[in-house]
Motif scaffolding. Structure first.
Motif, PDB file in Angstrom:
ATOM      1  N   ARG A 176       0.894  -1.301  -0.142  1.00 29.19           N
ATOM      2  CA  ARG A 176      -0.246   0.098   0.116  1.00 29.19           C
ATOM      3  C   ARG A 176       1.064   1.345  -0.055  1.00 29.19           C
ATOM      4  NH1 ARG A 176      -0.008   2.236   5.138  1.00 29.19           N
ATOM      5  NH2 ARG A 176       0.811   0.997   6.912  1.00 29.19           N
ATOM      6  N   LEU A 177       0.443   2.406  -0.563  1.00 30.19           N
ATOM      7  CA  LEU A 177       1.054   3.584  -0.342  1.00 30.19           C
ATOM      8  C   LEU A 177       0.160   4.496   0.759  1.00 30.19           C
ATOM      9  CD1 LEU A 177       1.451   4.603  -4.276  1.00 30.19           C
ATOM     10  CD2 LEU A 177       2.918   3.504  -2.733  1.00 30.19           C
ATOM     11  N   SER A 178       1.053   5.243   1.327  1.00 29.24           N
ATOM     12  CA  SER A 178       0.235   6.192   2.464  1.00 29.24           C
ATOM     13  C   SER A 178      -0.690   7.220   1.650  1.00 29.24           C
ATOM     14  CB  SER A 178       1.541   6.768   3.180  1.00 29.24           C
ATOM     15  OG  SER A 178       2.415   5.987   3.555  1.00 29.24           O
ATOM     16  N   GLN A 179      -0.175   7.760   0.513  1.00 34.61           N
ATOM     17  CA  GLN A 179      -1.089   8.663  -0.179  1.00 34.61           C
ATOM     18  C   GLN A 179      -0.695   8.241  -1.860  1.00 34.61           C
ATOM     19  OE1 GLN A 179       0.564  12.703   1.174  1.00 34.61           O
ATOM     20  NE2 GLN A 179      -1.591  12.845   2.053  1.00 34.61           N
ATOM     21  N   PRO A 180      -2.069   8.847  -2.423  1.00 33.21           N
ATOM     22  CA  PRO A 180      -1.886   8.576  -3.976  1.00 33.21           C
ATOM     23  C   PRO A 180      -0.929   9.395  -4.739  1.00 33.21           C
ATOM     24  CG  PRO A 180      -4.007  10.027  -3.287  1.00 33.21           C
ATOM     25  CD  PRO A 180      -3.131   9.277  -1.934  1.00 33.21           C
ATOM     26  N   CYS A 181      -0.535   8.738  -5.471  1.00 27.69           N
ATOM     27  CA  CYS A 181       0.669   9.572  -6.276  1.00 27.69           C
ATOM     28  C   CYS A 181       0.034  10.663  -7.252  1.00 27.69           C
ATOM     29  CB  CYS A 181       1.408   8.571  -7.095  1.00 27.69           C
ATOM     30  SG  CYS A 181       0.577   7.788  -8.333  1.00 27.69           S
ATOM     31  N   ASP A 182       0.659  11.344  -7.956  1.00 34.91           N
ATOM     32  CA  ASP A 182       0.375  12.555  -8.705  1.00 34.91           C
ATOM     33  C   ASP A 182      -0.693  12.033 -10.177  1.00 34.91           C
ATOM     34  OD1 ASP A 182       1.638  14.504  -7.289  1.00 34.91           O
ATOM     35  OD2 ASP A 182       3.245  14.694  -8.586  1.00 34.91           O
ATOM     36  N   TYR A 227     -11.340   1.988  -3.026  1.00 35.10           N
ATOM     37  CA  TYR A 227     -10.528   1.227  -2.035  1.00 35.10           C
ATOM     38  C   TYR A 227      -9.489   2.106  -1.722  1.00 35.10           C
ATOM     39  CZ  TYR A 227      -7.570  -1.895   0.703  1.00 35.10           C
ATOM     40  OH  TYR A 227      -7.120  -2.270   1.695  1.00 35.10           O
ATOM     41  N   VAL A 228      -9.578   2.545  -0.343  1.00 39.24           N
ATOM     42  CA  VAL A 228      -8.352   3.440   0.535  1.00 39.24           C
ATOM     43  C   VAL A 228      -8.374   2.730   1.775  1.00 39.24           C
ATOM     44  CG1 VAL A 228      -8.168   5.791   1.329  1.00 39.24           C
ATOM     45  CG2 VAL A 228      -9.666   5.517  -0.702  1.00 39.24           C
ATOM     46  N   ASP A 229      -7.226   2.252   1.771  1.00 41.36           N
ATOM     47  CA  ASP A 229      -6.420   1.562   3.004  1.00 41.36           C
ATOM     48  C   ASP A 229      -6.811   2.278   4.317  1.00 41.36           C
ATOM     49  OD1 ASP A 229      -5.020  -1.110   2.605  1.00 41.36           O
ATOM     50  OD2 ASP A 229      -4.014   0.038   1.375  1.00 41.36           O
ATOM     51  N   MET A 247     -15.894   4.268   0.905  1.00 39.23           N
ATOM     52  CA  MET A 247     -14.519   3.725   0.808  1.00 39.23           C
ATOM     53  C   MET A 247     -14.403   2.342   1.544  1.00 39.23           C
ATOM     54  SD  MET A 247     -12.356   7.251   2.013  1.00 39.23           S
ATOM     55  CE  MET A 247     -13.670   7.499   2.906  1.00 39.23           C
ATOM     56  N   ILE A 248     -13.742   1.639   0.741  1.00 44.29           N
ATOM     57  CA  ILE A 248     -13.444   0.207   1.230  1.00 44.29           C
ATOM     58  C   ILE A 248     -11.937   0.197   1.920  1.00 44.29           C
ATOM     59  CG2 ILE A 248     -13.028  -2.294   0.912  1.00 44.29           C
ATOM     60  CD1 ILE A 248     -14.689  -1.600  -1.780  1.00 44.29           C
ATOM     61  N   GLY A 249     -11.574  -0.288   3.080  1.00 45.16           N
ATOM     62  CA  GLY A 249     -10.330  -0.262   3.692  1.00 45.16           C
ATOM     63  C   GLY A 249     -10.118  -0.896   5.115  1.00 45.16           C
ATOM     64  N   ILE A 250      -9.216  -0.865   5.145  1.00 45.06           N
ATOM     65  CA  ILE A 250      -8.899  -1.785   6.685  1.00 45.06           C
ATOM     66  C   ILE A 250      -9.176  -0.865   7.826  1.00 45.06           C
ATOM     67  CG2 ILE A 250      -7.034  -3.299   5.794  1.00 45.06           C
ATOM     68  CD1 ILE A 250      -4.904  -1.450   6.665  1.00 45.06           C
ATOM     69  N   GLU A 251      -9.326   0.489   7.885  1.00 50.14           N
ATOM     70  CA  GLU A 251      -9.445   1.365   9.077  1.00 50.14           C
ATOM     71  C   GLU A 251      -9.643   2.712   8.495  1.00 50.14           C
ATOM     72  OE1 GLU A 251      -7.299   1.588  13.372  1.00 50.14           O
ATOM     73  OE2 GLU A 251      -6.032   0.753  11.591  1.00 50.14           O
ATOM     74  N   ASP A 252     -10.839   3.502   9.275  1.00 48.90           N
ATOM     75  CA  ASP A 252     -10.814   4.710   9.128  1.00 48.90           C
ATOM     76  C   ASP A 252     -10.382   5.450  10.491  1.00 48.90           C
ATOM     77  OD1 ASP A 252     -11.492   7.319   8.583  1.00 48.90           O
ATOM     78  OD2 ASP A 252     -13.717   6.887   8.085  1.00 48.90           O
ATOM     79  N   ARG A 253      -9.173   5.894  10.154  1.00 51.30           N
ATOM     80  CA  ARG A 253      -8.791   6.494  11.645  1.00 51.30           C
ATOM     81  C   ARG A 253      -8.931   7.911  11.986  1.00 51.30           C
ATOM     82  NH1 ARG A 253      -2.585   3.945   9.848  1.00 51.30           N
ATOM     83  NH2 ARG A 253      -3.283   2.011   9.808  1.00 51.30           N
ATOM     84  N   VAL A 260     -12.721  -3.920   5.975  1.00 46.84           N
ATOM     85  CA  VAL A 260     -12.488  -5.243   5.336  1.00 46.84           C
ATOM     86  C   VAL A 260     -11.256  -5.733   6.308  1.00 46.84           C
ATOM     87  CG1 VAL A 260     -13.420  -4.959   3.069  1.00 46.84           C
ATOM     88  CG2 VAL A 260     -10.798  -4.445   3.657  1.00 46.84           C
ATOM     89  N   PRO A 261     -10.972  -7.211   6.271  1.00 47.09           N
ATOM     90  CA  PRO A 261      -9.820  -7.477   7.008  1.00 47.09           C
ATOM     91  C   PRO A 261      -8.668  -7.144   6.321  1.00 47.09           C
ATOM     92  CG  PRO A 261     -11.422  -9.274   6.675  1.00 47.09           C
ATOM     93  CD  PRO A 261     -11.687  -8.041   5.757  1.00 47.09           C
ATOM     94  N   TYR A 262      -7.590  -7.166   7.184  1.00 41.75           N
ATOM     95  CA  TYR A 262      -6.120  -7.262   6.769  1.00 41.75           C
ATOM     96  C   TYR A 262      -5.826  -8.343   5.702  1.00 41.75           C
ATOM     97  CZ  TYR A 262      -4.211  -3.301   9.435  1.00 41.75           C
ATOM     98  OH  TYR A 262      -3.810  -2.084  10.232  1.00 41.75           O
TER      99      TYR A 262
END
Length: 541
Positions: free
Chosen positions: A160-166, A192-194, A235-241, A255-257
């Motif tokens: 995964r990337l921390s942020q989307p690229c340009d 999908y956004v982790d 968004m689909i992801g592992i966690e909304d922090r 969704v699960p890791y």
């Protein structure tokens, strides 16, 4: 006489009398094996039928359908063809990992097929204008790599990337300009956004030295474009922090890791040599990667220090396998999974050899170790009020895990070891059986192509609904009930419940009878195939 026959014929009343006098040094894992049923568990199928209502029309944006858009946005960029090839065959991606942390690559590869397989409820349409839901099925890591973006080594190892690229941001800007997006401000768009918090503000919460080390001297480059997505879309992801007041009108489907079944899965009622197994760091990042967690009463380091102190001072010889990774490998190798084995830590063995696996809160509320423990048959002991339980309305977590509220865990009179020792053999066996029942629900099971033939299909393909099935059902349900929560935390599921010991008498205070104990050990030697080499010389290694 077999163990199963002997166990069934044993005088249960006499056995419980002996159990009451056992030393805490005796393995409760073996006691659980003595009374556990050798028969495979009878699992109740998840009640998904009520979710599966017809009438959902879905349009999918992917590498193929976006080909003309890419030409419009990027000109005649040849790299788009590279991304298409990787998207078509994910294993050809140079940074492909078989056991990443993020399920993003798997979901990208399987989601369209899973949607098309549900033709009785879902119609995949040819235009976003005809769709109830619009799915943005872009594999962020591969897209960015094809465009020339260089991810950090730890990002690639986690998948995964921390942020989307340009390049991805440019495509998302195009998406937000479409009439279909503007019609409902993106709420009916799914991507999908982790971690949305990381997408929005990764560099904002990083310390300056880390930004300089990564060559990212400015803060987040595209805040408006990113928040236009993360504050509005589903968004689909592992966690909304994010804190609740920073989520806008967005929705989140947890969704699960990703945890590779072939790597972690083991029978729950196999021979287990330790009561407790855990490998974790006590010193974590000195910045918050979880806005929601920063609002909680206790720092994760406090929770982990308390856990290790309890284990170090209380574990009898051979009772625990506990590794403080901060002491063993230091802070800078935390994300280097290949370094663990050189330090003598095998994470697979930890979950395979223990009855209970503590799951303390870390840099965020969720962790891969929770899902690895379920697959490995190790009963999770959740000490994270913010841990998200994917598909909690359909998956029966409560009968397969223990949960200790953080405030109770940190109270001076609470003992983790006393709590775990107090679990009865029947309760341990029941939780182990329920682990077997829910593991499929959190597993990412690849589809079996018809061309492979029946013999080539893995048995897991017939093991009931997997994580991708639950995800599709969640999207169908979300389309019909848009206000429902699909990111329930442990604290929300359990409410005000506290962790209650199942045995009133504290085993630490029980008077020991050496004669009865010797008799029990002799009895155990007859009914167990027991390898003493499984026990380490010291309680904590």
């Amino acid at each position: 006489m077999t163990c199963a026959t002997f166990c069934l014929a044993a005088n249960v009343t006499a056995l419980l009398v002996v159990l009451a006098k056992l030393s805490v040094r005796d393995s409760w894992a073996e006691i659980a094996r003595l009374v556990a049923s050798p028969e495979p568990p009878t699992c109740q199928a998840p009640a998904l039928e009520e979710w599966a209502r017809p009438g959902v029309r879905v349009y999918v944006y992917d590498a193929t359908s976006l080909r003309l858009v890419a030409r419009e946005v990027f000109g005649n960029a040849t790299w788009w063809g590279v991304y298409e090839a990787w998207a078509q065959t994910p294993s050809s991606f140079p940074s492909w990992r078989s056991d990443p942390e993020s399920p993003g690559a798997f979901i990208h590869a399987e989601l369209r097929h899973a949607l098309e397989a549900r033709s009785s409820e879902i119609e995949v349409v040819d235009s976003p204008e005809d769709a109830t839901l619009v799915v943005w099925n872009i594999w962020d890591v591969a897209l960015c790599a094809a465009s020339g973006h260089q991810g950090q080594p730890w990002e690639l190892s986690k998948g995964r990337l921390s942020q989307p690229c340009d390049a991805h941001v440019a495509l998302l800007a195009w998406l937000q300009s479409t009439p279909r997006w503007r019609r409902n401000h993106g709420r009916d768009h799914v991507l999908y956004v982790d971690s949305p918090y990381s997408w929005e503000s990764y560099w904002a919460y990083q310390p300056e030295w880390k930004r300089m080390q990564s060559g990212q001297l400015h803060q987040d480059a595209h805040p408006q474009e990113i928040q236009g997505i993360t504050r509005n879309a589903t968004m689909i992801g592992i966690e909304d922090r994010r804190a609740a007041n920073h989520r806008g009108t967005s929705a989140f489907v947890a969704v699960p890791y990703f945890a590779q079944s072939s790597k972690y899965q083991a029978p729950a009622q196999r021979s287990r040599s330790h009561l407790v197994g855990v490998a974790a760091s006590t010193v974590l990042n000195n910045w918050s990667a979880c806005e929601l967690c920063a609002q909680m009463q206790y720092d994760p380091t406090e929770l982990r220090v308390r856990m290790f102190n309890d284990l170090k001072t209380g574990c009898a010889a051979g009772e625990c396998e506990a590794y403080d990774l901060t002491e063993l490998i230091g802070d800078f190798q935390r994300n280097n999974m290949s370094f663990y084995s050189s330090a003598g830590v095998n994470l697979d063995d930890v979950v395979h050899n223990a009855v209970f696996c503590p799951i303390p809160r870390g840099d965020s509320g969720c962790t891969k170790r929770f899902f690895a423990a379920i697959l490995g048959g190790c009963i999770p002991v959740v000490v994270s009020d913010a841990l998200v339980l994917p598909f909690a309305s359909a998956v029966d977590y409560r009968r397969a895990m223990l949960r200790i509220p953080e405030a109770q865990f940190m109270s001076p009179d609470f003992s983790l070891l006393a709590f775990l020792r107090a679990q009865t053999p029947d309760q341990i066996a029941a939780m182990q059986q329920n682990l077997e029942c829910i593991r499929g629900s959190i597993s990412y099971q690849p589809r079996c192509p018809p061309s492979a033939g029946l013999r080539a299909c893995p048995e897991s393909s017939h093991a009931g609904p997997g994580a991708i099935d639950f995800l599709v059902d969640s999207l169908v349900r979300l389309a019909h009930t848009p206000r429902e929560s699909f990111g329930v935390t442990a604290a929300e599921l359990y409410g005000s419940d506290t962790a209650v010991a199942n045995v009133a008498e504290d085993m630490d205070k029980t008077q020991k009878d050496s004669d009865d104990l010797a008799d029990w050990r002799a009895l155990r030697a007859k009914v167990f195939i027991y390898d003493h080499t499984n026990f380490p010389a010291d309680a904590i290694r």
